[in-house]
Design an enzyme around this catalytic site. Structure first.
Site, PDB file in Angstrom:
ATOM      1  N   TYR A  23      -1.980  12.034  -2.164  1.00  0.00           N
ATOM      2  CA  TYR A  23      -1.884  10.584  -1.941  1.00  0.00           C
ATOM      3  C   TYR A  23      -2.953  10.896  -3.568  1.00  0.00           C
ATOM      4  O   TYR A  23      -3.103   9.496  -3.818  1.00  0.00           O
ATOM      5  CB  TYR A  23      -2.878  10.589  -1.378  1.00  0.00           C
ATOM      6  CG  TYR A  23      -1.304  10.151   0.226  1.00  0.00           C
ATOM      7  CD1 TYR A  23      -0.642   9.689   0.149  1.00  0.00           C
ATOM      8  CD2 TYR A  23      -2.019  10.909   1.240  1.00  0.00           C
ATOM      9  CE1 TYR A  23       0.544   9.648   0.948  1.00  0.00           C
ATOM     10  CE2 TYR A  23      -0.568  10.977   2.643  1.00  0.00           C
ATOM     11  CZ  TYR A  23       0.128  10.049   2.036  1.00  0.00           C
ATOM     12  OH  TYR A  23       1.197  10.378   3.061  1.00  0.00           O
ATOM     13  N   HIS A 101       4.372   2.952  -3.690  1.00  0.00           N
ATOM     14  CA  HIS A 101       3.957   4.085  -2.336  1.00  0.00           C
ATOM     15  C   HIS A 101       3.368   5.098  -3.629  1.00  0.00           C
ATOM     16  O   HIS A 101       3.553   5.142  -4.844  1.00  0.00           O
ATOM     17  CB  HIS A 101       5.202   4.834  -1.538  1.00  0.00           C
ATOM     18  CG  HIS A 101       5.861   3.855  -0.890  1.00  0.00           C
ATOM     19  ND1 HIS A 101       5.179   2.996  -0.174  1.00  0.00           N
ATOM     20  CD2 HIS A 101       7.106   3.172  -1.577  1.00  0.00           C
ATOM     21  CE1 HIS A 101       5.911   2.822   0.708  1.00  0.00           C
ATOM     22  NE2 HIS A 101       6.841   2.545   0.220  1.00  0.00           N
TER      23      HIS A 101
END
Length: 153
Positions: A23, A101
């Site tokens: 991430y 995302h």
């Protein structure tokens, strides 16, 4: 003034420390700050909201309809693959939405390949880390400049 609403779902409050190999190392606060700067450059206000609770995200989406929100930028997090209720909320308000995302769900576990949002989104931006949010802000601003408050596809 037209506004954008940036929504982030569960666990995104942990950005910067949560699995940075997947991430990234930027915090949600830093991502939101940069997104706000980009929106302001286009003369558009950006409101941000994050919650780990599905019902709070639904309530925030519903409230957006009364707040001159012209487009949603939404990273549903884990709700991407599970929440028909959030999908219904997006459809109910009729505000155009861009799905974002940090990682590329299609390159991950099979259970992440199904999104309840992609088919109702103006577009999907994934796999570019924090840059994806910047791309989404630019796309949303361009969409609003080109077509006003367009309907959901």
């Amino acid at each position: 003034m037209t506004r954008l609403l940036l929504l982030n779902g569960p666990n995104l409050n942990l950005l910067g420390t949560r699995e940075p190999g997947i991430y990234g190392a930027q915090t949600l606060e830093a991502i939101e700050r940069r997104a706000g700067e980009l929106a302001r450059e286009q003369g558009i206000e950006l409101a941000c909201f994050q919650s780990n609770a599905e019902h709070e995200l639904i309530e925030r989406i519903q409230r957006a309809k009364t707040e001159s929100v012209g487009a949603l930028i939404f990273n549903p997090g884990g709700f991407t693959h599970t929440s028909i209720a959030l999908r219904d909320a997006v459809l109910a308000v009729g505000i155009p939405m861009i799905e974002v995302h940090l990682s590329n769900p299609q390159a991950r576990e099979p259970f992440r390949h199904k999104s309840y949002f992609s088919d109702i989104a103006l577009g999907v931006i994934c796999g570019f880390g924090a840059l994806g949010y910047e791309l989404a802000v630019r796309a949303a601003c361009g969409h609003l400049a080109g077509s006003g408050r367009a309907r959901q596809p």
